[in-house]
Design an enzyme around this catalytic site. Structure first.
Site, PDB file in Angstrom:
ATOM      1  N   HIS A 266      -7.418  -5.946   0.491  1.00 27.44           N
ATOM      2  CA  HIS A 266      -6.256  -5.111   0.817  1.00 27.44           C
ATOM      3  C   HIS A 266      -5.510  -5.595   2.063  1.00 27.44           C
ATOM      4  O   HIS A 266      -4.503  -5.005   2.451  1.00 27.44           O
ATOM      5  CB  HIS A 266      -6.729  -3.669   1.043  1.00 27.44           C
ATOM      6  CG  HIS A 266      -5.649  -2.642   0.983  1.00 27.44           C
ATOM      7  ND1 HIS A 266      -5.029  -2.273  -0.202  1.00 27.44           N
ATOM      8  CD2 HIS A 266      -5.070  -1.870   1.947  1.00 27.44           C
ATOM      9  CE1 HIS A 266      -4.133  -1.334   0.045  1.00 27.44           C
ATOM     10  NE2 HIS A 266      -4.119  -1.080   1.330  1.00 27.44           N
TER      11      HIS A 266
ATOM     12  N   SER B  46       0.831  -1.206   0.000  1.00 26.83           N
ATOM     13  CA  SER B  46       0.000   0.000   0.000  1.00 26.83           C
ATOM     14  C   SER B  46       0.870   1.264   0.000  1.00 26.83           C
ATOM     15  O   SER B  46       1.627   1.489  -0.949  1.00 26.83           O
ATOM     16  CB  SER B  46      -0.961  -0.049   1.196  1.00 26.83           C
ATOM     17  OG  SER B  46      -1.979   0.908   1.061  1.00 26.83           O
TER      18      SER B  46
ATOM     19  N   ASP C 291     -10.139  -5.422  -3.709  1.00 30.00           N
ATOM     20  CA  ASP C 291      -9.592  -4.384  -2.839  1.00 30.00           C
ATOM     21  C   ASP C 291     -10.509  -3.157  -2.862  1.00 30.00           C
ATOM     22  O   ASP C 291     -10.746  -2.567  -3.920  1.00 30.00           O
ATOM     23  CB  ASP C 291      -8.191  -4.009  -3.342  1.00 30.00           C
ATOM     24  CG  ASP C 291      -7.411  -3.151  -2.384  1.00 30.00           C
ATOM     25  OD1 ASP C 291      -8.013  -2.251  -1.769  1.00 30.00           O
ATOM     26  OD2 ASP C 291      -6.186  -3.352  -2.275  1.00 30.00           O
TER      27      ASP C 291
END
Length: 282
Positions: free
Chosen positions: A259, A150, A226
């Protein structure tokens, strides 16, 4: 520099360690985790830097990714720093938001007050941590790769692209590929760097590739379930930029994955194998 070891756990015949130190770059006390595989007992081993994402510390990856098993198999050490400067004297988001300030350093060198006095995570990762790593007799710190998740995926790609020849390879899970074109990035870069968008481009992987950054092996995994994919991560921009520039990246979209660290744990083995292959070629 004085390191204080605060934890040690045996793990897959290696050692999972944690240290704290006074960072000259960040002007505060920092912590980092270091996994030494069993091979480090008898020889120098290469190093993988792992950069974590928003709200994380150095320990999220250590506890959740299951990377030690694969690092032990391939004989690779893993160094995980924290995601921002810490401490009572370090400024934070005035509203306590989770996407800016502490836990959200975005791996940039801030130029704007009050952030510029502490928020210099780019220099911390590219300069101070390598100096620390060089002090470990068991690390061949000149042989290194970098990865992240991320915000950390953004950091890993930017750092690798801006420092050709330093890292043998780079990989990322669910990276913010174009922070100049998403709300997370616009907030962070605007506050840390000010309104000069030319400065923002120095911390944007797509912009760096478009500007002709040198190629190195790049692997990206992105979950298609995600929740942040469409608005914040913008994987299609990386796919488009690499195609236009002839950048030979491997970008894999993984159906059904979100995620979380469940996603990271599912594919971390292939990422460590990817880095092991390039490190072995050094």
């Amino acid at each position: 520099m004085t390191l204080e070891q605060t934890a040690s756990n045996r793990c897959f015949e290696g050692e999972q360690l944690r240290f704290k130190h006074q960072s000259q770059t960040l002007g505060c006390e920092m912590v980092f985790s270091l996994y030494l595989p069993p091979q480090a007992k008898t020889q120098k081993v290469p190093l993988l830097y792992w950069l974590s994402g928003l709200t994380c510390t150095d320990e999220n990856f250590v506890h959740k990714a299951g990377a030690q098993r694969y690092a032990a198999e391939h004989g690779i050490a893993i160094l995980c720093p924290d995601t921002s400067p810490r401490g009572d004297d370090v400024p934070d988001d005035a509203e306590g938001a989770w996407d800016f300030g502490k836990g959200a350093g975005f791996y940039v060198n801030a130029t704007q007050a009050p952030w510029s006095s502490h928020y210099r995570m780019y220099d911390y990762v590219t300069q101070e941590l390598p100096e620390i790593a060089a002090g470990f007799d068991s690390l061949d710190s000149a042989r290194c790769s970098i990865s992240g998740h991320s915000m950390g995926g953004h950091g890993a790609m930017v750092i690798a692209l801006r420092n050709p020849g330093t890292y043998t390879s780079v990989s990322a899970f669910s990276p913010i590929v174009a922070p100049t074109q998403c709300p997370w990035g616009e907030k962070a870069l605007g506050n840390y760097l000010g309104e000069d968008h030319s400065e923002w481009a120095n911390y944007d992987a797509c912009a760096l590739i478009a500007a002709g950054a040198s190629q190195l092996p790049l692997l990206v995994d992105q979950g298609e379930a995600d929740d942040f994919l469409e608005e914040q991560l913008r994987t299609e921009l990386l796919e488009q930029t690499c195609s236009e520039q002839g950048y030979a990246a491997t970008i894999r979209r993984q159906a059904g994955y979100d995620h979380s660290y469940y996603f990271v744990a599912s594919f971390i083995g292939s990422h460590i194998a990817f880095h092991a292959q390039t490190l072995a070629a050094e």
